[in-house]
Design a protein around this motif. Structure first.
Motif, PDB file in Angstrom:
ATOM      1  N   TYR A 115       0.836  -1.213   0.000  1.00 32.54           N
ATOM      2  CA  TYR A 115       0.000   0.000   0.000  1.00 32.54           C
ATOM      3  C   TYR A 115       0.871   1.264   0.000  1.00 32.54           C
ATOM      4  N   GLY A 132       2.365   1.774  -3.288  1.00 31.11           N
ATOM      5  CA  GLY A 132       1.381   2.356  -4.210  1.00 31.11           C
ATOM      6  C   GLY A 132       1.338   3.865  -4.083  1.00 31.11           C
ATOM      7  N   LEU A 152      -0.281  -9.937 -10.970  1.00 31.00           N
ATOM      8  CA  LEU A 152       0.520  -9.014 -11.771  1.00 31.00           C
ATOM      9  C   LEU A 152       1.290  -8.055 -10.868  1.00 31.00           C
ATOM     10  N   SER A 211       1.442  -7.129  -6.481  1.00 29.86           N
ATOM     11  CA  SER A 211       0.199  -6.412  -6.179  1.00 29.86           C
ATOM     12  C   SER A 211      -0.612  -7.196  -5.158  1.00 29.86           C
ATOM     13  N   ASN A 212      -1.382  -6.470  -4.321  1.00 27.59           N
ATOM     14  CA  ASN A 212      -2.257  -7.125  -3.355  1.00 27.59           C
ATOM     15  C   ASN A 212      -3.442  -7.801  -4.019  1.00 27.59           C
ATOM     16  N   ASP A 213      -3.876  -7.271  -5.159  1.00 30.09           N
ATOM     17  CA  ASP A 213      -5.136  -7.699  -5.768  1.00 30.09           C
ATOM     18  C   ASP A 213      -4.986  -8.768  -6.835  1.00 30.09           C
ATOM     19  N   SER A 214      -3.797  -8.948  -7.382  1.00 30.53           N
ATOM     20  CA  SER A 214      -3.641  -9.899  -8.483  1.00 30.53           C
ATOM     21  C   SER A 214      -2.222 -10.436  -8.498  1.00 30.53           C
ATOM     22  N   SER A 226      -1.124  -2.772 -12.061  1.00 29.48           N
ATOM     23  CA  SER A 226      -2.333  -2.353 -11.353  1.00 29.48           C
ATOM     24  C   SER A 226      -2.533  -0.846 -11.446  1.00 29.48           C
ATOM     25  N   MET A 227      -1.461  -0.124 -11.752  1.00 29.69           N
ATOM     26  CA  MET A 227      -1.522   1.332 -11.835  1.00 29.69           C
ATOM     27  C   MET A 227      -1.735   1.830 -13.266  1.00 29.69           C
ATOM     28  N   GLN A 228      -1.951   0.917 -14.205  1.00 30.15           N
ATOM     29  CA  GLN A 228      -2.109   1.320 -15.598  1.00 30.15           C
ATOM     30  C   GLN A 228      -3.268   2.286 -15.802  1.00 30.15           C
ATOM     31  N   ASP A 229      -4.346   2.089 -15.045  1.00 32.32           N
ATOM     32  CA  ASP A 229      -5.517   2.957 -15.212  1.00 32.32           C
ATOM     33  C   ASP A 229      -5.191   4.407 -14.876  1.00 32.32           C
ATOM     34  N   LEU A 259       2.697  -4.504  -9.275  1.00 33.27           N
ATOM     35  CA  LEU A 259       1.981  -3.283  -8.894  1.00 33.27           C
ATOM     36  C   LEU A 259       1.872  -2.318 -10.060  1.00 33.27           C
TER      37      LEU A 259
END
Length: 503
Positions: free
Chosen positions: A212, A215, A283, A278-281, A288-291, A285
């Motif tokens: 976190y 991130g 892949l 990443s915590n969520d997947s 996960s920050m691509q968006d 981190l």
């Protein structure tokens, strides 16, 4: 460290940097002792010779294997070589513009300072390209930034130049603080500033709270560096600085400094955050920050192109154009396809030639007319058909018309964003739509040059350095538009897809 240990390092890999540093030092000393009334342009030619020597030394290093010195703080890998070529090539062309630059209020007493500050800014950008450590990255960033602040306000008797320098310093200081704060989080978790060591330690992170915090560090570093790229919504400084700074400095900021911004962003973000789980997947981190990166890219393309529609100052228009082009490159960075490095390198190569060529003609026109209003481009075709033809090439390339390097650059980014899974359809749609919007202000300049009557028919006095710049840029824009494989073959044969980037 004893002398034998110091001499054992492969200092030859830093030859281009030593040449630029030596040239800057000699220029400073010569400027100090030269008579006040002596023409300082000789310093510009000496600086140009130093840049050319650095380019030659870099080409001799292209075949050398990846190496590092000083505990991996300085790396000579294919990434560094590729982007140093862009930085040095752009700097050589900007130096030609600077030698010819003669503003109406005069700048002769500061011209010597201009040349050696320009060299130190270039040195900072080159150090960033080869840095393998956060400390050397930051030192290179600040060397580039502080030199650029002074260069933006070098016309000390011009109020707009003073205003631009002040805004640049304030925004630059804020962005540096945000970037450094983000870096401090990464250092706090890993206990090292070395990028390779960081990547190794971060790949083993399994604490969700640490992920976190990383991130947050990513967002702060990305936002801080976005100021340097002039991407929206952190672009507010760019129009005023581009308008108030001397035209060669504006050209330097729009091409060389922007290239350096993407260099440090790729060095830090790809080296460090691609290793963080990443915590969520499953892949990293970074994916996960691509968006977030994609959102910034879309906003940058929209804001840059839409606000450019209302500009009457040619330099402010090109400031918003530069913002929009940063958005296009961020699309490639957001997609993270297998051709990301190829796309970004080629786009920055194309942008170097088409933008510097346009600024060379803008410099001629603004020095002649004493104003930066677009209306003074009216009738340029009748006053100087060659200049109008060259400007048309640059404008068409910036707009992404087929047959130019700009079109190939945009096409590569477009295809790269579609080849990943899932494809970035929204970003690609925004890219197409905003490119169409850009036709209105780019073609507005063409309308002025070819279809509006000139206020007078006085010929434009051409200057040798500027003419050389225009010829080189126009030829490269057309050649890389018709035969882009020349650039891609050179890239693949010398840089091998940057496979040593994370090694």
């Amino acid at each position: 460290m004893d002398l034998d240990k110091l001499l054992s390092f492969q200092w030859g890999m830093m030859t281009p940097e030593f040449l630029i540093l030596g040239t800057a030092t000699i220029l400073a000393v010569l400027d100090l002792f030269m008579p006040k009334k002596m023409n300082r342009n000789i310093l510009g030619f000496f600086g140009l010779a130093g840049i050319v020597a650095a380019i030659v030394s870099l080409t001799l290093l292209l075949g050398q294997d990846t190496a590092s010195i000083l505990h991996d703080t300085f790396r000579l890998d294919s990434f560094a070589k590729a982007f140093k070529l862009l930085l040095l090539g752009g700097a050589a062309l900007v130096m030609l513009l600077a030698i010819d630059y003669k503003p109406k209020e005069g700048m002769e007493e500061y011209r010597g300072e201009f040349f050696y500050l320009f060299m130190t800014a270039l040195l900072g950008a080159m150090m960033m390209s080869s840095s393998g450590d956060l400390i050397t990255l930051f030192v290179g960033l600040e060397l580039l930034s502080i030199s650029s602040y002074i260069l933006a306000g070098i016309r000390k008797k011009n109020t707009r130049s003073n205003e631009s320098a002040m805004k640049y310093v304030i925004n630059g200081g804020i962005s540096t603080a945000i970037t450094l704060f983000g870096m401090s989080y990464v250092y706090g978790i890993t206990g090292t500033t070395n990028l390779r060591e960081m990547a190794g330690l971060l790949s083993q992170i399994d604490n969700p709270q640490h992920v976190y915090i990383l991130g947050l560090a990513f967002l702060m570093i990305f936002v801080g560096l976005s100021f340097k790229l002039a991407s929206a919504p952190f672009h507010m400084w760019a129009p005023d600085v581009y308008e108030g700074a001397p035209t060669p400095v504006t050209a330097f900021l729009s091409v060389v400094s922007k290239t350096a911004g993407f260099v440090i962003m790729m060095r830090v973000i790809l080296s460090v955050f691609a290793a963080v789980p990443s915590n969520d997947s499953d892949l990293p981190l970074l994916f996960s920050m691509q968006d977030y990166i994609g959102f910034l890219a879309g906003a940058t393309m929209i804001i840059g192109n839409v606000i450019a529609l209302r500009q009457r100052s040619i330099k402010r228009l090109f400031a918003y154009s530069s913002i929009a082009h940063a958005g296009y490159i961020l699309v490639a960075f957001s997609a993270m396809s297998v051709v990301m490095f190829d796309s970004i390198w080629f786009y920055l190569l194309a942008y170097l030639f088409m933008n510097l060529g346009a600024f060379a003609i803008i410099q001629l026109m603004t020095m002649k007319e004493g104003t930066e209003d677009i209306s003074h481009f009216a009738g340029l075709y009748r006053r100087s058909p060659l200049l109008a033809g060259a400007m048309a090439i640059f404008i068409l390339s910036l707009a992404g018309i087929p047959g130019t390097a700009g079109f190939i650059g945009k096409l590569d980014i477009f295809l790269g964003a579609l080849m990943v899974d899932p494809a970035h359809y929204v970003l690609v749609s925004i890219m197409i739509a905003t490119t169409v919007v850009s036709y209105f202000y780019y073609f507005g300049i063409l309308t002025q040059m070819f279809f509006r009557p000139a206020a007078h028919h006085e010929k434009i006095a051409l200057q040798p350095g500027t003419v050389i710049t225009v010829i080189i840029c126009a030829a490269a824009t057309v050649v890389f538009g018709i035969m882009p494989q020349l650039a891609f073959d050179f890239f693949n044969s010398n840089f091998n897809q940057f496979i040593d980037f994370l090694q």
